[in-house]
Design a protein around this motif. Structure first.
Motif, mmCIF file in Angstrom:
data_model
loop_
_atom_site.group_PDB
_atom_site.id
_atom_site.type_symbol
_atom_site.label_atom_id
_atom_site.label_comp_id
_atom_site.label_asym_id
_atom_site.label_seq_id
_atom_site.Cartn_x
_atom_site.Cartn_y
_atom_site.Cartn_z
ATOM 1 N N MET A 1 70.254 36.472 56.318
ATOM 2 C CA MET A 1 69.342 35.438 56.801
ATOM 3 C C MET A 1 70.041 34.084 56.696
ATOM 4 S SD MET A 1 66.179 36.667 57.595
ATOM 5 C CE MET A 1 64.875 35.549 57.079
ATOM 6 N N PRO A 2 69.863 33.228 57.698
ATOM 7 C CA PRO A 2 70.536 31.924 57.677
ATOM 8 C C PRO A 2 69.984 31.012 56.589
ATOM 9 C CG PRO A 2 69.018 32.069 59.520
ATOM 10 C CD PRO A 2 69.081 33.448 58.917
ATOM 11 N N PHE A 3 70.799 30.055 56.173
ATOM 12 C CA PHE A 3 70.415 29.117 55.117
ATOM 13 C C PHE A 3 69.961 27.798 55.730
ATOM 14 C CE2 PHE A 3 71.686 25.459 52.489
ATOM 15 C CZ PHE A 3 70.844 25.657 51.411
ATOM 16 N N ALA A 4 68.895 27.246 55.157
ATOM 17 C CA ALA A 4 68.433 25.908 55.526
ATOM 18 C C ALA A 4 67.780 25.288 54.298
ATOM 19 C CB ALA A 4 67.441 25.964 56.682
ATOM 20 N N LEU B 1 71.471 23.925 63.597
ATOM 21 C CA LEU B 1 71.015 24.640 64.787
ATOM 22 C C LEU B 1 71.382 26.103 64.633
ATOM 23 C CD1 LEU B 1 71.106 23.412 68.418
ATOM 24 C CD2 LEU B 1 71.874 25.731 67.914
ATOM 25 N N TRP B 2 70.432 26.978 64.932
ATOM 26 C CA TRP B 2 70.663 28.415 64.846
ATOM 27 C C TRP B 2 70.624 29.039 66.239
ATOM 28 C CZ3 TRP B 2 66.507 29.796 60.591
ATOM 29 C CH2 TRP B 2 66.860 29.170 59.377
ATOM 30 N N TRP B 3 71.610 29.855 66.535
ATOM 31 C CA TRP B 3 71.554 30.707 67.719
ATOM 32 C C TRP B 3 70.857 31.994 67.305
ATOM 33 C CZ3 TRP B 3 76.682 30.885 71.009
ATOM 34 C CH2 TRP B 3 76.986 29.591 71.459
ATOM 35 N N LEU B 4 69.691 32.258 67.858
ATOM 36 C CA LEU B 4 68.961 33.486 67.566
ATOM 37 C C LEU B 4 69.348 34.532 68.606
ATOM 38 C CD1 LEU B 4 65.371 32.100 66.807
ATOM 39 C CD2 LEU B 4 67.368 32.204 65.303
ATOM 40 N N VAL B 5 70.320 35.339 68.264
ATOM 41 C CA VAL B 5 70.809 36.364 69.190
ATOM 42 C C VAL B 5 69.852 37.549 69.119
ATOM 43 C CG1 VAL B 5 72.768 37.787 69.880
ATOM 44 C CG2 VAL B 5 73.164 35.578 68.759
ATOM 45 N N ARG C 1 81.194 37.747 69.779
ATOM 46 C CA ARG C 1 81.647 36.817 70.806
ATOM 47 C C ARG C 1 81.057 35.429 70.584
ATOM 48 N NH1 ARG C 1 82.775 37.599 77.155
ATOM 49 N NH2 ARG C 1 82.681 35.418 77.788
ATOM 50 N N ALA C 2 79.779 35.375 70.232
ATOM 51 C CA ALA C 2 79.149 34.083 69.987
ATOM 52 C C ALA C 2 79.814 33.340 68.839
ATOM 53 C CB ALA C 2 77.659 34.279 69.705
ATOM 54 N N ARG C 3 80.145 34.062 67.777
ATOM 55 C CA ARG C 3 80.781 33.424 66.620
ATOM 56 C C ARG C 3 82.204 32.971 66.921
ATOM 57 N NH1 ARG C 3 78.437 37.164 61.623
ATOM 58 N NH2 ARG C 3 76.671 35.788 61.194
ATOM 59 N N ALA C 4 82.885 33.695 67.794
ATOM 60 C CA ALA C 4 84.238 33.287 68.168
ATOM 61 C C ALA C 4 84.213 32.036 69.039
ATOM 62 C CB ALA C 4 84.936 34.427 68.908
ATOM 63 N N PRO D 1 80.273 23.355 62.097
ATOM 64 C CA PRO D 1 79.785 23.505 60.726
ATOM 65 C C PRO D 1 78.277 23.498 60.581
ATOM 66 C CG PRO D 1 80.736 21.318 61.076
ATOM 67 C CD PRO D 1 81.104 22.139 62.267
ATOM 68 N N ARG D 2 77.562 22.989 61.599
ATOM 69 C CA ARG D 2 76.097 22.936 61.503
ATOM 70 C C ARG D 2 75.398 23.932 62.423
ATOM 71 N NH1 ARG D 2 73.821 17.734 62.763
ATOM 72 N NH2 ARG D 2 75.727 17.034 63.791
ATOM 73 N N VAL D 3 76.171 24.820 63.025
ATOM 74 C CA VAL D 3 75.593 25.843 63.899
ATOM 75 C C VAL D 3 75.803 27.223 63.261
ATOM 76 C CG1 VAL D 3 75.653 26.941 66.171
ATOM 77 C CG2 VAL D 3 75.970 24.461 65.972
ATOM 78 N N THR D 4 74.723 27.990 63.180
ATOM 79 C CA THR D 4 74.760 29.335 62.614
ATOM 80 C C THR D 4 74.403 30.355 63.687
ATOM 81 O OG1 THR D 4 74.117 28.534 60.419
ATOM 82 C CG2 THR D 4 73.775 30.870 60.870
#
Length: 202
Positions: free
Chosen positions: A6-9, A45-49, A69-72, A77-80
């Motif tokens: 789970m992403p951190f915020a 900002l989170w990319w919800l794939v 692919r999205a992570r590459a 630093p502020r996008v998860t």
């Protein structure tokens, strides 16, 4: 399938949520994310794939490949990049937002989407509830301004639309509140990339 966390915020932070299949992720997603971070004054900002789009007839490519692919592609630093919808077990945006508010009660979320999505937003599950629960930022893509601004959703919530110059306070606004922002055009789409790479259009 590879597991993701789970992403951190941190409490009190503002987080933009950019959902989609990302099939595949491309420079247009990166461009929109950079614009959103700056113009909405977001902390993260989170990319919800998504595992799959419930309003599309055919499913996307396997999730692990789309995540990789999205992570590459999106290195900021502020996008998860996250598969949080898979972890939450949600299929629809309204349910995802409800679950995220439960898990992150002290975080202020903003739903981010392209103007093409606003044009058909009334087809989404509990679409009006999304507007009433979460601030929404809409970014204009080529040729989509008029269909978006004359859409059922735009007309329904016309009185709650903020001026573009007030976009920086959207994350702290009481929903319903939304903003429509134009940005430098990059006429690129996941469908075109799939076709160029020899994959069938989904």
């Amino acid at each position: 399938m590879q597991r993701y966390t789970m992403p951190f915020a941190p409490p009190g932070s503002t987080v933009g949520l950019l959902g989609g299949s990302f099939d595949p992720a491309h420079d247009g997603h990166v461009h929109l994310s950079q614009q959103a971070l700056r113009r909405l004054r977001l902390d993260r900002l989170w990319w919800l794939v998504t595992p799959g789009n419930p309003i599309k007839a055919h499913g996307p490519a396997p999730l692990a490949g789309r995540m990789a692919r999205a992570r590459a592609l999106m290195r900021h630093p502020r996008v998860t990049i996250t598969d949080v919808e898979r972890q939450l077990g949600t299929r629809y945006t309204a349910a995802t937002l409800q679950a995220l508010r439960h898990h992150y009660p002290q975080v202020r979320f903003v739903w981010i989407m392209g103007a093409d999505n606003l044009a058909q937003f009334h087809r989404w599950d509990r679409w009006a509830g999304i507007f009433r629960s979460t601030p929404v930022a809409v970014f204009a893509r080529p040729g989509q301004q008029m269909p978006a601004l004359t859409s059922k959703a735009a007309r329904r919530f016309a009185q709650t639309r903020l001026a573009a110059q007030d976009a920086g306070r959207l994350a702290h606004a009481q929903a319903p509140a939304w903003v429509f922002l134009t940005m430098p055009k990059r006429d690129i789409s996941s469908t075109r990339l799939r076709q160029a790479e020899g994959a069938p259009a989904r």
